[in-house]
Design a protein around this motif. Structure first.
Motif, PDB file in Angstrom:
ATOM      1  N   ARG A 215       5.591   9.497  -8.513  1.00 45.18           N
ATOM      2  CA  ARG A 215       6.994   9.092  -8.665  1.00 45.18           C
ATOM      3  C   ARG A 215       7.888  10.236  -9.136  1.00 45.18           C
ATOM      4  N   LYS A 216       7.301  11.267  -9.736  1.00 41.82           N
ATOM      5  CA  LYS A 216       8.111  12.405 -10.186  1.00 41.82           C
ATOM      6  C   LYS A 216       8.775  13.123  -9.011  1.00 41.82           C
ATOM      7  N   SER A 217       8.193  12.976  -7.827  1.00 45.10           N
ATOM      8  CA  SER A 217       8.726  13.664  -6.649  1.00 45.10           C
ATOM      9  C   SER A 217       9.473  12.713  -5.718  1.00 45.10           C
ATOM     10  N   ILE A 218       9.846  11.560  -6.249  1.00 41.51           N
ATOM     11  CA  ILE A 218      10.566  10.551  -5.476  1.00 41.51           C
ATOM     12  C   ILE A 218      11.916  10.290  -6.129  1.00 41.51           C
ATOM     13  N   VAL A 219      12.965  10.335  -5.327  1.00 44.57           N
ATOM     14  CA  VAL A 219      14.317  10.093  -5.843  1.00 44.57           C
ATOM     15  C   VAL A 219      14.544   8.608  -6.087  1.00 44.57           C
ATOM     16  N   SER A 220      14.130   7.784  -5.133  1.00 40.36           N
ATOM     17  CA  SER A 220      14.303   6.341  -5.286  1.00 40.36           C
ATOM     18  C   SER A 220      13.226   5.609  -4.503  1.00 40.36           C
ATOM     19  N   VAL A 221      12.915   4.405  -4.969  1.00 39.03           N
ATOM     20  CA  VAL A 221      11.919   3.558  -4.302  1.00 39.03           C
ATOM     21  C   VAL A 221      12.570   2.200  -4.051  1.00 39.03           C
ATOM     22  N   PRO A 222      13.273   2.053  -2.939  1.00 38.05           N
ATOM     23  CA  PRO A 222      13.952   0.780  -2.684  1.00 38.05           C
ATOM     24  C   PRO A 222      12.993  -0.378  -2.447  1.00 38.05           C
ATOM     25  N   TYR A 223      11.764  -0.061  -2.013  1.00 35.94           N
ATOM     26  CA  TYR A 223      10.800  -1.121  -1.717  1.00 35.94           C
ATOM     27  C   TYR A 223       9.477  -0.824  -2.416  1.00 35.94           C
ATOM     28  N   ALA A 224       9.481  -0.964  -3.725  1.00 38.20           N
ATOM     29  CA  ALA A 224       8.226  -0.834  -4.472  1.00 38.20           C
ATOM     30  C   ALA A 224       7.368  -2.062  -4.185  1.00 38.20           C
ATOM     31  N   VAL A 225       6.073  -1.871  -4.131  1.00 38.46           N
ATOM     32  CA  VAL A 225       5.146  -2.968  -3.840  1.00 38.46           C
ATOM     33  C   VAL A 225       4.385  -3.292  -5.119  1.00 38.46           C
ATOM     34  N   ALA A 226       4.611  -4.482  -5.658  1.00 39.98           N
ATOM     35  CA  ALA A 226       3.978  -4.871  -6.917  1.00 39.98           C
ATOM     36  C   ALA A 226       3.518  -6.325  -6.831  1.00 39.98           C
ATOM     37  N   PRO A 227       2.227  -6.560  -7.018  1.00 39.10           N
ATOM     38  CA  PRO A 227       1.173  -5.555  -7.198  1.00 39.10           C
ATOM     39  C   PRO A 227       0.927  -4.800  -5.897  1.00 39.10           C
ATOM     40  N   PRO A 228       0.201  -3.686  -5.954  1.00 41.16           N
ATOM     41  CA  PRO A 228      -0.083  -2.936  -4.726  1.00 41.16           C
ATOM     42  C   PRO A 228      -0.710  -3.825  -3.656  1.00 41.16           C
ATOM     43  N   PHE A 229      -0.307  -3.595  -2.410  1.00 40.93           N
ATOM     44  CA  PHE A 229      -0.857  -4.361  -1.291  1.00 40.93           C
ATOM     45  C   PHE A 229      -2.240  -3.806  -0.985  1.00 40.93           C
ATOM     46  N   SER A 230      -3.269  -4.583  -1.261  1.00 37.44           N
ATOM     47  CA  SER A 230      -4.641  -4.070  -1.232  1.00 37.44           C
ATOM     48  C   SER A 230      -5.467  -4.569  -0.053  1.00 37.44           C
ATOM     49  N   LYS A 231      -4.826  -5.196   0.935  1.00 38.67           N
ATOM     50  CA  LYS A 231      -5.581  -5.770   2.049  1.00 38.67           C
ATOM     51  C   LYS A 231      -6.443  -4.719   2.739  1.00 38.67           C
ATOM     52  N   LEU A 232      -5.839  -3.583   3.081  1.00 38.72           N
ATOM     53  CA  LEU A 232      -6.591  -2.532   3.764  1.00 38.72           C
ATOM     54  C   LEU A 232      -7.688  -1.980   2.861  1.00 38.72           C
ATOM     55  N   GLY A 233      -7.332  -1.709   1.607  1.00 38.60           N
ATOM     56  CA  GLY A 233      -8.322  -1.188   0.672  1.00 38.60           C
ATOM     57  C   GLY A 233      -9.490  -2.137   0.480  1.00 38.60           C
ATOM     58  N   ASP A 234      -9.200  -3.429   0.396  1.00 39.42           N
ATOM     59  CA  ASP A 234     -10.275  -4.416   0.228  1.00 39.42           C
ATOM     60  C   ASP A 234     -11.213  -4.416   1.433  1.00 39.42           C
ATOM     61  N   LEU A 235     -10.637  -4.316   2.627  1.00 40.78           N
ATOM     62  CA  LEU A 235     -11.467  -4.297   3.832  1.00 40.78           C
ATOM     63  C   LEU A 235     -12.372  -3.070   3.854  1.00 40.78           C
ATOM     64  N   VAL A 236     -11.819  -1.919   3.485  1.00 39.95           N
ATOM     65  CA  VAL A 236     -12.620  -0.692   3.469  1.00 39.95           C
ATOM     66  C   VAL A 236     -13.726  -0.796   2.425  1.00 39.95           C
ATOM     67  N   ARG A 237     -13.374  -1.291   1.258  1.00 41.45           N
ATOM     68  CA  ARG A 237     -14.371  -1.394   0.184  1.00 41.45           C
ATOM     69  C   ARG A 237     -15.482  -2.389   0.515  1.00 41.45           C
ATOM     70  N   ASN A 238     -15.163  -3.365   1.363  1.00 44.05           N
ATOM     71  CA  ASN A 238     -16.154  -4.388   1.714  1.00 44.05           C
ATOM     72  C   ASN A 238     -16.775  -4.161   3.092  1.00 44.05           C
ATOM     73  N   GLY A 239     -16.535  -2.972   3.654  1.00 42.27           N
ATOM     74  CA  GLY A 239     -17.160  -2.636   4.928  1.00 42.27           C
ATOM     75  C   GLY A 239     -16.613  -3.378   6.124  1.00 42.27           C
ATOM     76  N   GLY A 240     -15.329  -3.726   6.083  1.00 38.92           N
ATOM     77  CA  GLY A 240     -14.753  -4.494   7.193  1.00 38.92           C
ATOM     78  C   GLY A 240     -13.904  -3.669   8.131  1.00 38.92           C
ATOM     79  N   GLU A 241     -14.294  -2.391   8.360  1.00 40.15           N
ATOM     80  CA  GLU A 241     -13.460  -1.496   9.168  1.00 40.15           C
ATOM     81  C   GLU A 241     -13.477  -1.798  10.660  1.00 40.15           C
TER      82      GLU A 241
END
Length: 360
Positions: A215-241
């Motif tokens: 965030r130190k290198s970002i001027v503004s974040v008009p669309y922050a995602v909270a909580p982080p969208f983890s769908k892709l990460g969950d699939l990778v972690r569970n071997g669903g590629e």
């Protein structure tokens, strides 16, 4: 009237033949490899086919050089068809979907089309017609589900021979090495890059360590995602590629890059923000120069002012990497160019790798 030959077919055929021969020898594969004369004939037929139209549409086809016996369960025609632009143009609508190849093999003193297949062995010679005048020679890697490795890109009178060594010597990011066919198969960034390029809006993707001060290198974040969208990460972690949900998640995230600003993705593949506006931090220096590389034979890396890289996306990505040196930035242009930005500790400089020739 005899057709005029496509000059580049002859000029590149021996180089391509040697590439396949040396790779087969290195891998210990007993492959059905075409010689230079065969390669020249296939390129020539494909080039002139690419300039034709069938029902108002330019043909997009993939030609694979292999005998029917090496193609698994394949569709075979009763009588072999001629390898000529007329025949290929007529067949193109039937095989334009990804993953379908027209099988090409010897027939007497010439070559013919024996049918179509989805199954080809590793290191099989493949020529893909992308658009009028644009051809890509490639081969299948060991991973049957992975992207093919590009060998040569021919566009009109331009010939780009993929040459990974200089790029690898630069200690390029792992993702660039993956595109060059080196190292482990990258299951996330490659489909993301392909999907970003496919939507043709242009876009930026920043991949950051999950606990980095991005965030130190970002001027503004008009669309922050909270909580982080983890769908892709969950699939990778569970071997669903390899399921459809993975592709949908990839396309959803790639779609976010079409929004003005950048998508911020953690190295755990969770979306942290999109539409992020990049800017110099208060204490950070401006990026001045960038070393531009292209993994093409004969290319000389060029050091240039960051302001001359292209549009705002490229300059912003270079600035971000100049400050966030553990991050990676991917930038897709509307015209199809694709650039990967990474920090080079050895050169103490941002490197910009133009890799669109590897994504075709």
């Amino acid at each position: 009237m005899e057709r005029v030959s496509y000059p580049q077919a002859h000029s590149v055929s021996h180089i391509v033949a040697e590439h396949f021969r040396s790779h087969a020898e290195l891998a210990g594969i007993d492959a059905d490899l075409p010689d230079a004369a065969t390669i020249e004939k296939i390129i020539d037929a494909a080039f002139w086919t690419s300039l034709r139209h069938e029902e108002g549409r330019a043909p997009t086809i993939s030609l694979a050089y292999l005998p029917p016996t090496a193609a698994g369960t394949a569709l075979l025609v009763e009588r072999p068809l001629g390898l000529d632009p007329t025949t290929l143009t007529k067949l193109a609508p039937a095989v334009e979907r990804p993953g379908i190849h027209l099988g090409i093999w010897k027939n007497g003193d010439g070559l013919s089309v024996w049918g179509a297949t989805r199954s080809i062995p590793p290191l099989c010679f493949v020529l893909e017609v992308i658009e009028p005048g644009l051809l890509v020679i490639k081969h299948r890697r060991a991973d049957p589900d992975g992207k093919f490795a590009n060998v040569v890109v021919l566009e009109g009178d331009q010939v780009k021979i993929v040459d990974p060594q200089g790029t690898l010597d630069s200690k390029c990011p792992d993702f660039v090495a993956t595109l060059l066919g080196i190292g482990d198969s990258e299951s996330v960034l490659l489909p993301l890059a392909l999907s970003m390029r496919a939507h043709k809006h242009g876009g930026s993707l920043l991949v950051v360590p999950h606990e980095s001060p991005w965030r130190k290198s970002i001027v503004s974040v008009p669309y922050a995602v909270a909580p982080p969208f983890s769908k892709l990460g969950d699939l990778v972690r569970n071997g669903g590629e390899h399921d459809e949900t993975f592709k949908n998640a990839i396309d959803a995230i790639a779609g976010l890059t079409a929004v003005d600003g950048a998508v911020v993705l953690s190295d755990r593949w969770d979306v942290l923000a999109f539409g992020a506006k990049i800017g110099r931090s208060q204490s950070g220096p401006f990026v001045e120069d960038v070393l531009v590389r292209e993994p093409i034979r004969g290319h000389t890396p060029v050091k240039m002012p960051a302001s001359e890289l292209g549009g705002t996306r490229h300059l912003s990505a270079a600035q971000f990497i100049h400050e966030q040196r553990d991050a990676l930035a991917l930038v897709a242009s509307q015209d199809g160019r694709f650039t990967v930005f990474g920090w080079s500790p050895r050169a103490q400089l941002v490197h910009a790798y133009r890799v669109e020739a590897l994504l075709l």
